[in-house]
Every structure is written in C-alpha cells, then in structure tokens.
Design an enzyme around this catalytic site. Sequence first.
Site, PDB file in Angstrom:
ATOM      1  N   GLU A 180      87.752   9.694  82.107  1.00  0.00           N
ATOM      2  CA  GLU A 180      87.525  10.627  81.673  1.00  0.00           C
ATOM      3  C   GLU A 180      86.474  11.405  80.651  1.00  0.00           C
ATOM      4  O   GLU A 180      86.153  11.261  79.794  1.00  0.00           O
ATOM      5  CB  GLU A 180      89.033  11.403  81.104  1.00  0.00           C
ATOM      6  CG  GLU A 180      90.095  11.102  81.365  1.00  0.00           C
ATOM      7  CD  GLU A 180      90.375  11.391  82.509  1.00  0.00           C
ATOM      8  OE1 GLU A 180      90.094  12.806  83.153  1.00  0.00           O
ATOM      9  OE2 GLU A 180      90.998  10.711  83.585  1.00  0.00           O
ATOM     10  N   CYS A 225      87.457  19.331  74.478  1.00  0.00           N
ATOM     11  CA  CYS A 225      86.644  19.000  75.905  1.00  0.00           C
ATOM     12  C   CYS A 225      86.993  20.319  77.070  1.00  0.00           C
ATOM     13  O   CYS A 225      86.555  21.009  77.622  1.00  0.00           O
ATOM     14  CB  CYS A 225      87.574  18.117  76.486  1.00  0.00           C
ATOM     15  SG  CYS A 225      89.189  17.567  76.888  1.00  0.00           S
TER      16      CYS A 225
HETATM   17  P1  NAP Z   1      81.331   9.625  72.977  1.00  0.00           P
HETATM   18  O1  NAP Z   1      80.516   9.941  72.061  1.00  0.00           O
HETATM   19  O2  NAP Z   1      80.756   9.956  74.507  1.00  0.00           O
HETATM   20  O3  NAP Z   1      81.922   8.316  72.633  1.00  0.00           O
HETATM   21  C1  NAP Z   1      83.469   7.930  73.280  1.00  0.00           C
HETATM   22  C2  NAP Z   1      83.666   6.769  72.660  1.00  0.00           C
HETATM   23  O4  NAP Z   1      82.653   6.032  73.489  1.00  0.00           O
HETATM   24  C3  NAP Z   1      83.653   6.309  71.139  1.00  0.00           C
HETATM   25  O5  NAP Z   1      84.544   5.489  70.732  1.00  0.00           O
HETATM   26  C4  NAP Z   1      82.368   5.733  71.300  1.00  0.00           C
HETATM   27  O6  NAP Z   1      82.588   4.772  70.233  1.00  0.00           O
HETATM   28  C5  NAP Z   1      81.831   4.401  72.037  1.00  0.00           C
HETATM   29  N1  NAP Z   1      80.962   4.326  73.164  1.00  0.00           N
HETATM   30  C6  NAP Z   1      79.720   5.256  72.658  1.00  0.00           C
HETATM   31  N2  NAP Z   1      78.859   4.208  73.275  1.00  0.00           N
HETATM   32  C7  NAP Z   1      78.927   3.412  73.958  1.00  0.00           C
HETATM   33  C8  NAP Z   1      78.805   1.844  74.890  1.00  0.00           C
HETATM   34  N3  NAP Z   1      77.317   2.244  74.435  1.00  0.00           N
HETATM   35  N4  NAP Z   1      79.655   1.240  75.468  1.00  0.00           N
HETATM   36  C9  NAP Z   1      80.661   1.728  74.873  1.00  0.00           C
HETATM   37  N5  NAP Z   1      81.803   2.676  74.421  1.00  0.00           N
HETATM   38  C10 NAP Z   1      80.484   3.631  74.036  1.00  0.00           C
HETATM   39  O7  NAP Z   1      82.234  10.821  72.796  1.00  0.00           O
HETATM   40  P2  NAP Z   1      83.246  11.813  71.453  1.00  0.00           P
HETATM   41  O8  NAP Z   1      81.383  12.479  70.816  1.00  0.00           O
HETATM   42  O9  NAP Z   1      83.607  11.054  70.718  1.00  0.00           O
HETATM   43  O10 NAP Z   1      83.688  12.889  72.290  1.00  0.00           O
HETATM   44  C11 NAP Z   1      83.436  13.874  72.793  1.00  0.00           C
HETATM   45  C12 NAP Z   1      83.566  14.353  74.102  1.00  0.00           C
HETATM   46  O11 NAP Z   1      84.832  13.262  74.642  1.00  0.00           O
HETATM   47  C13 NAP Z   1      83.349  15.390  75.008  1.00  0.00           C
HETATM   48  O12 NAP Z   1      82.000  15.324  75.284  1.00  0.00           O
HETATM   49  C14 NAP Z   1      83.759  16.273  74.985  1.00  0.00           C
HETATM   50  O13 NAP Z   1      84.088  16.753  76.596  1.00  0.00           O
HETATM   51  C15 NAP Z   1      85.176  13.953  75.574  1.00  0.00           C
HETATM   52  N6  NAP Z   1      86.460  14.439  75.900  1.00  0.00           N
HETATM   53  C16 NAP Z   1      86.957  14.877  76.839  1.00  0.00           C
HETATM   54  C17 NAP Z   1      88.268  14.842  77.307  1.00  0.00           C
HETATM   55  C18 NAP Z   1      88.915  14.905  78.526  1.00  0.00           C
HETATM   56  O14 NAP Z   1      90.300  14.608  78.587  1.00  0.00           O
HETATM   57  N7  NAP Z   1      88.611  15.157  79.688  1.00  0.00           N
HETATM   58  C19 NAP Z   1      88.534  14.819  75.757  1.00  0.00           C
HETATM   59  C20 NAP Z   1      88.834  14.328  74.994  1.00  0.00           C
HETATM   60  C21 NAP Z   1      86.843  14.257  74.595  1.00  0.00           C
HETATM   61  P3  NAP Z   1      81.378   5.025  69.138  1.00  0.00           P
HETATM   62  O15 NAP Z   1      81.414   6.278  67.974  1.00  0.00           O
HETATM   63  O16 NAP Z   1      82.633   3.273  68.050  1.00  0.00           O
HETATM   64  O17 NAP Z   1      80.156   4.438  69.012  1.00  0.00           O
END
Ligand code: NAP
Length: 542
Positions: free
Chosen positions: A308, A342
């Site tokens: 997602e 999101c």
């Molecule tokens: P993010 O930066 O993509 O991080 C999400 C998760 O991915 C974190 O636990 C992060 O770990 C991990 N991660 C980062 N790099 C990685 C890699 N190379 N390999 C594996 N895992 C990795 O997202 P965020 O800033 O936390 O959240 C905001 C985003 O989520 C927005 O784009 C939002 O729209 C989206 N979102 C979508 C939904 C939906 O239902 N569609 C709901 C909520 C949020 P670390 O932080 O420990 O590096």
Amino acid sequence: MPKRSFPNESTYKRFVESGRESEFDRLFDEAAESVKAQFGKKYPMYIDGKEVLSSTTITERSPIDNGMVIGHFQKGTREHARQAIKAANNAFETWKNRNYKERVALFRNAAEVFSKNKFPLAAILSYENGKTRYESIGEVDEAIDFMRYYANELEANKGYSRKTSKEESKTKVAAGFQGAPSTKPEKVDIRMEPFGVFGIIAPFNFPVSISTGMSTGAMITGNTVVFKPSSSDSMTLLTGLKIYEYLKEAGIPDGVFNYVSGPGAEVGDELVVNPDVAGIAFTGSRTVGTGMITKAYGLGLQKTFIVEMGGKNPAIVSRYATLDDAVSGVASAAFGFDGQKCSACSRVYVHESIKEQFVSNLIEKARSFKIGNPLEKEIYMGPLISENAQKVYSNAVEKAKSSGRVLYGGNIVNTGLNGYYVEPTIIEVNHDNELVHNELFVPILTIEGYKDFDEAIKLANDVPYGLTAALYSKKNKEVKEFIGKIQAGTIYINRYTSATTGAIVGLHTFVGWKGSSINGKGSGSRFYLQQFLREQSVSITK
Ligand code: NAP
C-alpha cells in the site's frame, strides 16, 4: 438506514454521545501523564519471545519537543533480521496447523487487551508522532476494529476453505480427456494455506493501526511475522513495542510475532532479499514500495507482496456543492494531522463561479485551526514528524512563491517548543507544476479553478496515484459521472466531516488504485485476508 452491522470501538463517539466528554479528556490526560514513566529507558528487540540487544541503539525523540527522549531502542542489523526470520520459520508449522478458530479466539482476545490499554497507547502515540488525542484514540480504535473485523471475516468464511465433489458416472469411457466421465466419485478439498514468514514493514503515520492490521492479516491466516516499525527519520518504536507486548499478553506464542527495530535499508531490506521470507506486507511511500518489489524479483526471488503506497488525493467542488460542507471537509482532510495521512486531500478543483468564495471561506477555516502541542485539548495541528518533513514543506512553499501564489500560510510557527510546527498552507500553481503531482506529505493544498466538470475529473485523474478522492455536488448527473470516471479506490461524496480521510473499518474499505497500491484489495475489506493465503486444490478419487 444503510445496512451496517460491524460494532466499531468508536471510543470518542461513545463518550461524547453519552455526555461524558470530560471523562474522556480526564482519561487521556491521566494516561498522558502516567506513560511518561516509560520514557527515556533502554528497550530490547524481541525474537522468539526473548529479549535481544544490538551493539548500538537508536534514540527516539518526540516530534512535539526534541528535548523529550521517548526511549533508546536497538539498532537491529541484518543478522538480527535473519535470527527473527529463523525463529518465525521454526514457529510456522505449529502455528499454521492450529485450527483457524483458535487463531480467531486469540485475536479477539488481543482486541480486548488493546481495548483495556487504549488510553495509554493513544497517549504514547501522541508523544511519538504528534497526533492529537482525537486522532490517536481513533487510530487505536482502528487497530482494535481491524483485529475484530478480520476475526469475524475468517470465522464467517470458515477459514475460506471449501469442499466440492463430483458424483460417479454409470458410463465408462475408454480414455481420459477433458470432461470425460468417471465411474469413481471424486472429492475435492479446496484448502487455503498460509505462505510462511511475512515481513511486516510499517510507516510512521499510522504505526498502531496499520502495523496491527497488517500483522493480524498475516498471523490470523496462519503465517508468522517479523515486524519492523519505522525507525529512520520518523520513529515509532515504542508503539511498535507495545504491539508486541499486547500480542504476547493476549497469548500469541513466541516466535509467531517478532519485533526487530532497525533501519529500513538494513532490517527491511533483509526481509525483502531473504529467500526464507515468503511474503512482505508493506505500507509506505511509492518509492520504497515499488523499489522492494523490483529488487526481489530482480534477484529471482519468489515472494508475495501486499503493498500500500502514497496518494495525491483530489477533491472537486462543483457549483452545485453545499459550500460549508465542502469547506469543512476539505480543510480537515488537508490539514488534519498536518497533511501526513496517505488519504490527505492535497488538491482541490473548484468551479470558477464559486472559487473566490470557497477560497475565502477555506482561509477562514484554516485560520481557526490552533497549532501547538497536540496533547492540549484545543490544538488541531501538532508538529510535523521531522526536520526533513519541515524542509520538504519549506522547499515546497519557496517553489510555490516562485512559480505561483501562496494564498494562505507558508510559515514555520514558533510555539516555544523544540519541534517542527508549520501553518496550514493553500497555494495556487499551474497544473503542470510538480507540486500538483508529487506527494509532499505536509499541510499544503493546491487550488485550481475549472469551467467544465469533465475537465475537473481529467485534472483530478492526472497523477500517478489513485488512493482517495472526493466530490461535493448535489447534482445527480455529476455524482454519476464522478463515480464512473474517477480513478481512485476510496471515494467520498458530500462528506462534511472530511473530504478524503477517515475510512472506518466495516463501513468502508480502504483501497488504492494505480500507483497507490499493487493489489487493488482494501484493508478492512472482505478480500483482505485472502491475500495472505494461497489456494490448494486436493482431489481424492477412491
Ligand atoms: P517510507 O519512508 O516509505 O517508510 C515505510 C517503511 O519502509 C519504514 O518502516 C521504513 O523503515 C521502511 N523502509 C525504508 N527503506 C526501505 C528499504 N530499502 N527496504 C525495506 N524497507 C524500507 O514511508 P513513511 O514516510 O514511513 O510513511 C509515509 C508514506 O506511507 C506516504 O507515502 C503515505 O502515503 C504512505 N502510506 C500509505 C498508506 C496506504 O494505506 N496506502 C497508509 C499510510 C501511509 P525506516 O523508517 O526504519 O527506514
């Protein structure tokens, strides 16, 4: 009345409707005070039910005020991820062979444990990611709802397995071919089997509900889990740990749910590249989400992904809209939790004839939002999650100034706290501007006028994302056209509480289209759990 049977936790609603709002506030305030005793401590990871330490730690600070240390958590490594994967694999056989009814009972029990602890958990969440009390309790409620909803679904569908059979024929034919009759009866067991170990990779913005929802989906269907909360720029490690503790208290066996804190690029990446991880359930940004799929398949791995991702969610305000509803719905969707949902509304298309009035009313509404410490009852907008998020905000404001106009806001707010506080911001830029197309995840809303309704829908669809979308119009023809043409999974029409945010488990399903999701199946949906299962058709001829 629409048919609706799922009983949501709805904590705030229950207190308010029974005239007990002051009791709600007292319980939250007491919890906000008492959870402080947990701050500043050193916390372990949990692998196979045992405490595990790393050689280095991560210090998590509250975005409300950086001076407040939430805790020191383990900076887990690839090796820790591998240990957790091994533990989860060892636990898999026994866990998957438990009758689904037992797993349903365990998650119903877990929902009770969360419910009992909902105020302290919501308070920790507010300290940890800057949500107001209302947003925090709503998120904890959602986690509880997910557990109960998925338990109900698995039970109602009897674990999704089914039996079919074919009766024997009296006629025997010489050779077998497609559709040939058989004189022997055939019994078929269509089983739904879990995949194995799931890596659960969670975002910072809904660290309780999304982490719990994804983990429940995996485990209730018989998979085991390695859970990695957000830990880099934006940290949600204490709520992650609480999820572990509550699941353990509810009776989830050791090894079935493992908590590994550590950077995405290391711990998360190990889950993606390790062949002993059968599936990944991820919620986060599009870059990370699509990157991990490309990487795994590029390495020739066979892995299932439930992914997602982000949104750039539009609202269309037609000349047939009830203006007040549109203003209040757009304002709360754009600026609630500082635009860090999101589902946040980040683009509005307004009919030219009402644009001036709409913008003026929207500015009035935005001006009324109090900014500051989200633990205080009257605050509507707390801090952004991090310094990086504030940089994204400031850069976007500069870009808007140089390429368009800032109609309201655009400033950093000094609250006297050492956090990242900014104004709700409304900008006007051309449609081809990158600010209209890229997800910013800060409280910045773009406004564009339109003349023709068709054109508004085209503009609304002209982004890579398709998560949520809204329409304000009392004209049936427009409503029909919007439903038929809008490219988004979760759409709302004339909703004054919020244009694009606030999906409720059991009422809506929350699902993305296009670049917002790869599966097209929503959370809190009848189809969610099936993604964690694979079918097996077992045919027995006696
Ligand atoms: P993010 O930066 O993509 O991080 C999400 C998760 O991915 C974190 O636990 C992060 O770990 C991990 N991660 C980062 N790099 C990685 C890699 N190379 N390999 C594996 N895992 C990795 O997202 P965020 O800033 O936390 O959240 C905001 C985003 O989520 C927005 O784009 C939002 O729209 C989206 N979102 C979508 C939904 C939906 O239902 N569609 C709901 C909520 C949020 P670390 O932080 O420990 O590096």
